[in-house]
Every structure is written in structure tokens, then in C-alpha cells.
Design a protein around this motif. Sequence first.
Motif, PDB file in Angstrom:
ATOM      1  N   GLY A  55      75.719 -29.575  47.202  1.00 56.13           N
ATOM      2  CA  GLY A  55      74.779 -28.389  47.377  1.00 56.13           C
ATOM      3  C   GLY A  55      74.168 -28.756  49.134  1.00 56.13           C
ATOM      4  O   GLY A  55      75.364 -29.267  49.945  1.00 56.13           O
ATOM      5  N   VAL A  56      73.366 -27.924  49.811  1.00 56.18           N
ATOM      6  CA  VAL A  56      73.045 -28.095  51.014  1.00 56.18           C
ATOM      7  C   VAL A  56      71.547 -28.929  51.249  1.00 56.18           C
ATOM      8  O   VAL A  56      70.660 -28.449  50.201  1.00 56.18           O
ATOM      9  CB  VAL A  56      72.717 -26.779  51.644  1.00 56.18           C
ATOM     10  CG1 VAL A  56      72.349 -26.700  52.992  1.00 56.18           C
ATOM     11  CG2 VAL A  56      73.854 -25.939  51.380  1.00 56.18           C
ATOM     12  N   TYR A  57      71.661 -29.917  52.077  1.00 52.20           N
ATOM     13  CA  TYR A  57      70.534 -30.727  51.907  1.00 52.20           C
ATOM     14  C   TYR A  57      70.027 -31.101  53.450  1.00 52.20           C
ATOM     15  O   TYR A  57      70.555 -31.181  54.173  1.00 52.20           O
ATOM     16  CB  TYR A  57      70.678 -32.074  51.383  1.00 52.20           C
ATOM     17  CG  TYR A  57      71.213 -32.104  49.992  1.00 52.20           C
ATOM     18  CD1 TYR A  57      70.247 -32.026  48.940  1.00 52.20           C
ATOM     19  CD2 TYR A  57      72.578 -31.592  49.354  1.00 52.20           C
ATOM     20  CE1 TYR A  57      70.539 -32.095  47.550  1.00 52.20           C
ATOM     21  CE2 TYR A  57      73.013 -31.700  48.140  1.00 52.20           C
ATOM     22  CZ  TYR A  57      71.893 -31.556  47.196  1.00 52.20           C
ATOM     23  OH  TYR A  57      72.316 -31.708  45.789  1.00 52.20           O
ATOM     24  N   SER A  58      68.674 -30.993  53.438  1.00 52.52           N
ATOM     25  CA  SER A  58      67.997 -31.241  54.835  1.00 52.52           C
ATOM     26  C   SER A  58      66.921 -32.245  54.806  1.00 52.52           C
ATOM     27  O   SER A  58      66.012 -32.326  53.875  1.00 52.52           O
ATOM     28  CB  SER A  58      67.241 -30.090  55.384  1.00 52.52           C
ATOM     29  OG  SER A  58      66.886 -30.386  56.721  1.00 52.52           O
ATOM     30  N   SER A 104      71.123 -33.584  57.996  1.00 51.71           N
ATOM     31  CA  SER A 104      71.135 -32.487  57.203  1.00 51.71           C
ATOM     32  C   SER A 104      72.544 -32.204  57.116  1.00 51.71           C
ATOM     33  O   SER A 104      73.424 -32.562  57.959  1.00 51.71           O
ATOM     34  CB  SER A 104      70.557 -30.971  57.979  1.00 51.71           C
ATOM     35  OG  SER A 104      71.253 -31.008  59.202  1.00 51.71           O
ATOM     36  N   ILE A 105      72.949 -31.837  55.949  1.00 54.16           N
ATOM     37  CA  ILE A 105      74.414 -31.808  55.351  1.00 54.16           C
ATOM     38  C   ILE A 105      74.747 -30.855  54.301  1.00 54.16           C
ATOM     39  O   ILE A 105      73.935 -30.475  53.353  1.00 54.16           O
ATOM     40  CB  ILE A 105      74.923 -33.211  54.732  1.00 54.16           C
ATOM     41  CG1 ILE A 105      76.099 -33.327  54.595  1.00 54.16           C
ATOM     42  CG2 ILE A 105      74.041 -33.680  53.597  1.00 54.16           C
ATOM     43  CD1 ILE A 105      76.822 -34.612  54.151  1.00 54.16           C
ATOM     44  N   ASP A 106      75.650 -30.013  54.713  1.00 51.48           N
ATOM     45  CA  ASP A 106      76.246 -28.975  53.642  1.00 51.48           C
ATOM     46  C   ASP A 106      77.197 -29.601  52.883  1.00 51.48           C
ATOM     47  O   ASP A 106      78.382 -29.709  53.212  1.00 51.48           O
ATOM     48  CB  ASP A 106      76.739 -27.774  54.279  1.00 51.48           C
ATOM     49  CG  ASP A 106      77.062 -26.648  53.467  1.00 51.48           C
ATOM     50  OD1 ASP A 106      77.334 -26.890  52.155  1.00 51.48           O
ATOM     51  OD2 ASP A 106      77.221 -25.648  53.936  1.00 51.48           O
ATOM     52  N   LEU A 107      77.006 -29.878  51.684  1.00 47.96           N
ATOM     53  CA  LEU A 107      78.079 -30.578  50.654  1.00 47.96           C
ATOM     54  C   LEU A 107      78.629 -29.471  49.758  1.00 47.96           C
ATOM     55  O   LEU A 107      79.167 -29.855  48.537  1.00 47.96           O
ATOM     56  CB  LEU A 107      77.556 -31.782  49.886  1.00 47.96           C
ATOM     57  CG  LEU A 107      77.044 -33.125  50.793  1.00 47.96           C
ATOM     58  CD1 LEU A 107      76.330 -33.886  50.033  1.00 47.96           C
ATOM     59  CD2 LEU A 107      78.715 -33.728  50.914  1.00 47.96           C
ATOM     60  N   THR A 108      78.574 -28.243  50.025  1.00 49.99           N
ATOM     61  CA  THR A 108      79.113 -27.169  49.069  1.00 49.99           C
ATOM     62  C   THR A 108      80.522 -27.569  48.934  1.00 49.99           C
ATOM     63  O   THR A 108      81.108 -27.232  47.913  1.00 49.99           O
ATOM     64  CB  THR A 108      78.914 -25.672  49.840  1.00 49.99           C
ATOM     65  OG1 THR A 108      77.721 -25.630  50.011  1.00 49.99           O
ATOM     66  CG2 THR A 108      79.217 -24.783  48.906  1.00 49.99           C
ATOM     67  N   ASP A 109      81.148 -27.870  49.984  1.00 52.57           N
ATOM     68  CA  ASP A 109      82.627 -28.187  49.861  1.00 52.57           C
ATOM     69  C   ASP A 109      82.826 -29.857  50.094  1.00 52.57           C
ATOM     70  O   ASP A 109      82.856 -29.917  51.248  1.00 52.57           O
ATOM     71  CB  ASP A 109      83.653 -27.519  50.497  1.00 52.57           C
ATOM     72  CG  ASP A 109      84.971 -27.792  50.481  1.00 52.57           C
ATOM     73  OD1 ASP A 109      85.411 -28.653  49.746  1.00 52.57           O
ATOM     74  OD2 ASP A 109      86.050 -27.171  51.303  1.00 52.57           O
ATOM     75  N   PRO A 111      79.709 -29.804  58.828  1.00 53.44           N
ATOM     76  CA  PRO A 111      78.572 -29.222  58.601  1.00 53.44           C
ATOM     77  C   PRO A 111      77.589 -30.453  58.423  1.00 53.44           C
ATOM     78  O   PRO A 111      76.908 -30.440  57.097  1.00 53.44           O
ATOM     79  CB  PRO A 111      78.692 -28.448  57.399  1.00 53.44           C
ATOM     80  CG  PRO A 111      79.844 -29.087  56.616  1.00 53.44           C
ATOM     81  CD  PRO A 111      80.759 -29.598  57.753  1.00 53.44           C
ATOM     82  N   LEU A 112      77.525 -31.433  59.342  1.00 50.80           N
ATOM     83  CA  LEU A 112      76.545 -32.430  59.261  1.00 50.80           C
ATOM     84  C   LEU A 112      75.722 -32.489  60.666  1.00 50.80           C
ATOM     85  O   LEU A 112      76.531 -32.495  61.675  1.00 50.80           O
ATOM     86  CB  LEU A 112      77.367 -33.873  58.853  1.00 50.80           C
ATOM     87  CG  LEU A 112      76.452 -35.154  58.870  1.00 50.80           C
ATOM     88  CD1 LEU A 112      76.959 -35.999  57.935  1.00 50.80           C
ATOM     89  CD2 LEU A 112      76.333 -35.923  60.233  1.00 50.80           C
TER      90      LEU A 112
END
Length: 416
Positions: free
Chosen positions: A321-324, A329-334, A409-410
Motif C-alpha cells: 500500500g501507500v504509507y506516510s 513516506s513510501i509507496d509499496l504498491t509494487d 517512491p520513497l
Amino acid sequence: MKNLEDLKLSLKKLNLKKDDLLIVAFSAGPDSTALVYMLKELGYTNVKLAYVNYHDSEFVPLEQKLVNETSKDSGYELFQNNVYLEDVSGKNFENWARVYRYNFFASLTKTLNAKGTLTAHHKDDLIETYLIQKSRSSLVTHYGLREISVINNIYIYRPLLNYTKQDLIDYLNENKIPYYDDITNKNTSRLRNKIRTFKLNSEEISTLLEEISFKNENLYLISKQIDSLCQKEKIDYKEYSTLSDEIKKRLLWNKISQVMPFITEKKVQSLVNKCLEFLKNNKPGTIYLIDDYYLYQDSQYFFISKYLTTNPYEYTIEKAGVYSFETISIDLTDGRVFNVFDYSYPIKIRCIKSGDKISTKLKTKNVKHFIKSQKVPVYLRNLYPVIEDKNGNVIYVPFYSDITNHLIPLTIKLIH
């Protein structure tokens, strides 16, 4: 004596209408007295006089008498504050008095909801101010005097800058208007009064006015360049290094004033010099400035900020998921971008710890050695993130260039 056309044009340019409520900074001296009667002659009726009696000479009763008479004769209501020399013992009286009266003007302007305060600064004052600026070699935002400026959150208007002092005295003499000649203006221990003793001919005055105009035009162009740089939180060192010494000074001056608006101009100048010296070396590091503020520099940027906290952090994430968070903040979608797979969860994102090892195929196994080789700034090293899988293994440490170039995306919120 010059006619009133120049004043009419200035008032029109400043958008000061005859029915506007205006405050005039008044002292009964020739300059402010001329301004009062010129405004009256032009039909300005909604004017108030602001006067500070400093009780600083034996002639004060005469000054006070003329103040009262001018208020009565002009029909302009008088507002007065009184100060006594013993109240300012041990202080620089000239500087203190200026701060005091402008505070008074601001308070009165706001209380009466006036459009602003008019001062009787004239062409001689403009030139004197410029000569003082030159003698001090100080950084300024404008050479000479502006027709309009903001002080203490009120507008200060100077509609007489096209008149000389002699023009104003001639006006008073021709109209048989009495005024007070302040003896303290002849005290040559004050720099401005000392400059007034030097008489300039018309050619010298014209040359100085052209010089002031040229410098202000150049300053305007410099300011546009600096403003674009100041809008950035971090300043690129390569871009900074191409600037002239003057622009470097002005950039640092503006940036320090922007970040720390509460400090004095004298302190700003001191900090500018300190920053210039530090940045000469172009080496990553940190220097203390004042209070809780520091200048930080890495291999690419520098910026001024409050002290960056190094409190440890750790965030647990159960699924993609996307977390902040506060620091990251990080996008772990992939998750594959971060070497994270379904079987890795729950994972932790945390700052590095002593003894951390990278459990990947990278040659460098020690995390601290790895981030040092990545030229991570010293001030960020204790905050640098790693990803730990459910078994407690460090499975990912980002390349610093991937973060700064936005290739992953970090985001470390302290550096963006």
C-alpha cells in the motif's frame, strides 16, 4: 520655490486622495511643517498630526508651542506622545527614538484605521541616506529612500522626495509660516548630521541621483534572480558557486532573513559572513548559526533549518500500500522495487542501527559503510532508512541518489 505640481503628481502616484485619512509625522521642523501646509493648500482635509516630544533640549517649550499652533491653524488634529531622556539612559538615543516614533505611527495608524503615515523626507534625505549606505558598505534592499515602504505593518509614504530642503524652506518663508529649527540637527557626532555639513553642488547632486537610479535598477535585476533561488528550500551548490560575490551575499542575506525574521540586521550580516566562509570549502557538514538554527550542506545542496532531530523511528507495515509517516513516506504498491514480496510481511521501516548488515547480494555488507560510500550527508546518517523483513533481516537499503533523483517512491521528509 518649486510649485506644488510635483507634490500633486507624487500624491496621485501614491494613490493618496483628498478624503483619505492620513497621518503626518510632525515635529514642527521646516520639512514636516511645509508638508502640513502644502497638503492643506491642496485641499487635504482628513489629516492627523503625530508628534513625539522627546524633551531633549531647553528649546522644547518653543517646539511644543509651534506644534500646537500649527495643529490649530491647519485644522489638523494633534496626537502626541511624550518621552523623557532619563527613560532612555544608556541607549543609542537616535536609534531608540526612531524605533519609538515608528511604533507610535504604527499604533496610531492602526487605531484610527488610516491609510498610512506620511513623512517629510526630501531629496537631501534621499542623498544622505545613500551616502550613509555607501560609507557602511552594507547590503541594502534599496539605495536611498523609497516613495512607499512598509514598516511595522503600515504604509509609510514619502511624497516630498522631488523637493530639496531649501525648496521647503523657501515655501515657508514665502508664505510667512513659522517653523522650529531643531538645534540637535547640528550635532555632528551623529553621522547623518555630519554628512549634512558637506555642501554638494547641483552637478554633484545630479551625478549621485543617476548613480542611485542605476544601482536600484541593477538591484532589481539581482533581486529577481535571488527571489527564484530563495523559493527553493534547498539551494544547489553548483548554481550557487557560479554567482558573483555580491549575489552570494544577497542570497544568503535573504535566505537567513526568510528563515529567521526575528533577528537584527547586524546579526544577519554576521551570519552571512559565517555562511560564506563555511561554503567556500564546499565540503559536506553542518555549522551552528544561532538559537536552534544550523546551515546544512551535502554533496549537492545546502539549506538553513532548525536542528534536525535524530530521534530513532520504526514503522511496522502489514501489507502492500501507500504509507506516510512523520519521517518517511513510501509507496509499496509494487514492493519488488524495495525487494519486498508477499512473504516478507510484516515488514519494518526504521532508521539504521549499529551492527546492521545487508542481507542481499551487494558487496558491502555493513549498512553504515554502505551509506557512507553513498555520500549520505552526515546529518542524515542516523536517520537513514532500511527495510527489515518479518525475520529481522535487512533486505533493502536505498541508494542515496535514487532518493534525491526521485527514482524510487520513497521520501525522507527532512530532505524534500
